[in-house]
Design a protein around this motif. Structure first.
Motif, PDB file in Angstrom:
ATOM      1  N   LEU A 152      47.738  29.255  62.399  1.00  0.00           N
ATOM      2  CA  LEU A 152      47.752  27.828  62.144  1.00  0.00           C
ATOM      3  C   LEU A 152      46.213  27.439  62.299  1.00  0.00           C
ATOM      4  O   LEU A 152      45.894  26.555  61.556  1.00  0.00           O
ATOM      5  N   GLY A 176      47.087  21.988  57.653  1.00  0.00           N
ATOM      6  CA  GLY A 176      48.425  21.828  57.015  1.00  0.00           C
ATOM      7  C   GLY A 176      48.146  20.755  55.682  1.00  0.00           C
ATOM      8  O   GLY A 176      47.274  20.015  55.681  1.00  0.00           O
ATOM      9  N   THR A 177      48.854  20.967  54.638  1.00  0.00           N
ATOM     10  CA  THR A 177      48.690  20.100  53.572  1.00  0.00           C
ATOM     11  C   THR A 177      48.927  18.816  53.618  1.00  0.00           C
ATOM     12  O   THR A 177      48.139  18.008  52.982  1.00  0.00           O
ATOM     13  N   TRP A 178      49.490  18.422  54.848  1.00  0.00           N
ATOM     14  CA  TRP A 178      49.657  16.928  55.207  1.00  0.00           C
ATOM     15  C   TRP A 178      48.506  16.343  55.448  1.00  0.00           C
ATOM     16  O   TRP A 178      48.373  15.083  55.647  1.00  0.00           O
ATOM     17  N   ARG A 208      49.898  19.695  66.256  1.00  0.00           N
ATOM     18  CA  ARG A 208      49.952  19.832  64.586  1.00  0.00           C
ATOM     19  C   ARG A 208      51.123  18.970  64.147  1.00  0.00           C
ATOM     20  O   ARG A 208      51.346  18.770  63.022  1.00  0.00           O
ATOM     21  N   LEU A 265      54.509  19.543  64.779  1.00  0.00           N
ATOM     22  CA  LEU A 265      55.403  20.090  64.069  1.00  0.00           C
ATOM     23  C   LEU A 265      56.425  20.097  65.040  1.00  0.00           C
ATOM     24  O   LEU A 265      57.479  20.265  64.646  1.00  0.00           O
ATOM     25  N   ILE A 311      59.410  26.626  60.493  1.00  0.00           N
ATOM     26  CA  ILE A 311      58.594  25.913  59.885  1.00  0.00           C
ATOM     27  C   ILE A 311      58.143  26.682  58.439  1.00  0.00           C
ATOM     28  O   ILE A 311      58.222  27.883  58.388  1.00  0.00           O
ATOM     29  N   ASP A 316      55.252  27.631  55.238  1.00  0.00           N
ATOM     30  CA  ASP A 316      53.971  27.864  55.144  1.00  0.00           C
ATOM     31  C   ASP A 316      53.095  26.879  55.123  1.00  0.00           C
ATOM     32  O   ASP A 316      52.054  26.702  55.806  1.00  0.00           O
ATOM     33  N   LYS A 317      53.303  25.705  54.255  1.00  0.00           N
ATOM     34  CA  LYS A 317      52.551  24.646  54.227  1.00  0.00           C
ATOM     35  C   LYS A 317      52.616  23.507  54.999  1.00  0.00           C
ATOM     36  O   LYS A 317      51.818  22.504  55.327  1.00  0.00           O
ATOM     37  N   GLU A 318      53.528  23.933  56.480  1.00  0.00           N
ATOM     38  CA  GLU A 318      53.540  22.922  57.370  1.00  0.00           C
ATOM     39  C   GLU A 318      53.875  21.625  56.904  1.00  0.00           C
ATOM     40  O   GLU A 318      54.041  20.557  57.612  1.00  0.00           O
ATOM     41  N   THR A 319      54.664  21.513  55.776  1.00  0.00           N
ATOM     42  CA  THR A 319      55.435  20.209  55.371  1.00  0.00           C
ATOM     43  C   THR A 319      56.754  19.949  55.672  1.00  0.00           C
ATOM     44  O   THR A 319      57.324  18.950  55.783  1.00  0.00           O
ATOM     45  N   SER A 324      59.892  21.047  58.803  1.00  0.00           N
ATOM     46  CA  SER A 324      60.186  21.900  60.048  1.00  0.00           C
ATOM     47  C   SER A 324      61.400  21.635  60.559  1.00  0.00           C
ATOM     48  O   SER A 324      62.018  20.359  60.208  1.00  0.00           O
TER      49      SER A 324
END
Lengths: 168, 359
Positions: free
Chosen positions: B6, B11-13, B88, B90, B113, B115-118, B120
């Motif tokens: 991480l 994260g893409t967000w 993060r 998450l 979660i 990969d993109k952390e979008t 969880s």
């Protein structure tokens, strides 16, 4: 608004003081100054406290007989639910139905679910309920917009579905 | 995937893209779900909790959700790892700070979660399952489609607790029905400066919305960041809650923009001074607390949005927000730091990020 005592920090505690000759005075203080003055305050009530305060008067209305209700599945009684404002298992919703409906009405302004229904594991019975609910909703909308012909069609559909449900 | 991974990405967000991303940092969706055949977590003992985790894990593997999503048992995570996940966004604070189990090893909570952390999935937080989606900017509709699909895939393999009257059954009566909470994190510096923010809060409360701080429930607002969420979850379809939110949030965005313009017209010097001072402190200070960081980054973020600061992007500021929090800083430092050491290290992190190398 700045704290009226230190004039530095933002005021987060707002009190109304009523003196003996009925004169109202508003006091705006920051947390630190309020603490120094030894004022009783609470910044945030916990959710359980708020919920408990909702549940309590309803409990009294329910009468003692209902208060001793216990869920046969998880063993939680209504008093514990009232204290924790948390359910013990899914069955509690049915067991305490009488008691929780007014609470849900207060929180959500409703006691009937209108959203998503599980498609997978719960069988077709639930899906039929969903269909009925959707039709009832549509009927409500049509009556509101005074589209009575269409409303009559929906009403007939509901009738049919209900009779089919009974015969099944 | 490891927790350390991480640290190599954002994260893409947080990329500062998406509709209205100057004011809306992120859109979040949370679905609360429980299993029909287990007691809720209010009553579950450690053994039952482990059973629930195992049951859900197997179902998610059968549904082919794990992989591609990654599974983390809390027994393999340190307290620092969990705080990193909290920073993060998450996991929740409750999930991060839950005491270890009776055995001293907490195998009764888990996290999944992508990969993109979008997206969880928290296992055994307040409910058996908390499915979460996170996106940059104001993208609730797109996010709802994604999370709804994930939920539908899961419910084919998991017996959700559901009643045709009360909907999805949750541990707390405030979540029952759809179990759905939409939240948008908004940056409202002009409304705070102009003291209009109270009005916004009052209006939102009247229509049954709630306003919280940067890290969600129980956290205070810092640096003019607020999380706005729906309160009602029963009696309305998901799409209705969504469309209402899509009407309410743009009004707040409009209000903030109007006040930004007003401030720039009527108090141009004070506004510019506030922004450039904040940038100056971030570039040069020797010690900076986390509270001050939020204030400074908030001012700098507004400076970029109104076109004053041109050598920084929103994405860079968003990244600094996340990486200057305690757990992230200590990862960068590679060691545990006391509060004072952290403030010094934080300042040096900012100097490193913001000072251009001399030619």
């Amino acid at each position: 608004m700045l704290c009226k005592n230190c004039n530095k920090r933002p005021a987060t505690i707002h009190l109304t003081e009523i003196s003996h000759n009925n004169v109202k005075q508003e006091i705006h203080l920051c947390e630190e100054c309020a603490q120094q003055k030894g004022l009783p305050y609470k910044l945030q009530f916990s959710l359980s406290e708020v919920l408990s305060s909702l549940i309590e008067p309803i409990m009294t209305k329910m009468g003692k007989e209902n208060l001793n209700m216990k869920c046969p599945n998880c063993g939680i009684d209504y008093a514990t639910f009232q204290k924790k404002a948390r359910f013990g298992c899914a069955k509690d919703y049915e067991v305490f139905k009488k008691g929780i409906s007014p609470i849900l009405e207060k929180i959500h302004g409703a006691t009937q679910h209108y959203g998503k229904f599980p498609q997978g594991t719960s069988g077709s019975g639930i899906l039929k309920e969903k269909e009925l609910l959707d039709l009832h909703r549509e009927l409500e909308k049509l009556v509101k917009s005074e589209e009575f012909e269409k409303a009559a069609e929906i009403r007939d559909k509901i009738k049919k579905l209900k009779t089919r449900k009974k015969t099944e | 995937m490891k927790i350390d991974d991480l640290m190599n990405k954002v994260g893409t967000w947080l990329e500062g893209k998406g509709k209205d991303s100057d004011i809306v940092i992120s859109s979040r969706i949370r679905l609360a779900r429980n299993l029909d055949n287990f007691v809720f977590l209010t009553l579950a003992n450690e053994e039952q909790k482990k059973e629930i985790v195992g049951f859900i894990h197997n179902a998610l593997v059968s549904a082919k959700i794990i992989p591609p999503m990654h599974y983390f048992s809390f027994k393999d995570l340190t307290s620092a790892d969990k705080h990193l996940l909290l920073e993060r966004h998450l996991i929740s604070r409750d999930h991060a700070e839950a005491p270890n189990g009776v055995t001293g090893q907490n195998g009764s909570r888990a996290l999944v979660i992508n990969d993109k952390e979008t997206s969880s999935i928290m296992i055994n937080e307040e409910d058996h399952l908390r499915i979460q989606g996170l996106r940059s900017g104001f993208q609730l509709a797109e996010l709802w489609d994604e999370i709804n699909e994930l939920d539908s895939r899961m419910e084919k393999h998991l017996p959700y607790a559901f009643s045709s009257q009360f909907g999805y059954l949750t541990a707390c009566p405030t979540n029952v029905g759809t179990g759905l909470r939409f939240s948008v994190m908004v940056h409202l510096p002009a409304l705070v400066l102009s003291k209009q923010i109270e009005k916004v809060f009052q209006a939102l409360t009247r229509v049954k919305y709630t306003v919280r701080g940067f890290l969600g429930e129980g956290s205070q607002s810092m640096g003019d960041f607020y999380q706005i969420s729906n309160l009602v979850t029963l009696g309305r379809a998901e799409k209705d809650i969504l469309s209402e939110m899509e009407n309410v949030i743009p009004e707040i965005i409009k209000y903030e923009r109007t006040w930004r313009e007003k401030l720039l017209n009527e108090q141009a010097n004070q506004t510019k001074d506030r922004i450039w001072r904040a940038y100056g402190i971030l570039k040069n200070a020797y010690t900076i607390t986390s509270g001050e960081t939020m204030e400074l980054l908030s001012a700098v973020r507004m400076g970029i949005n109104i076109g004053l600061i041109k050598d920084l992007t929103i994405a860079q500021v968003n990244e600094m927000f996340i990486f200057s929090q305690p757990a992230h800083l200590q990862r960068i430092a590679g060691e545990a730091l006391g509060p004072e050491e952290r403030d010094i290290f934080r300042a040096s992190y900012f100097r490193g990020k913001l000072t251009k190398p001399s030619k």
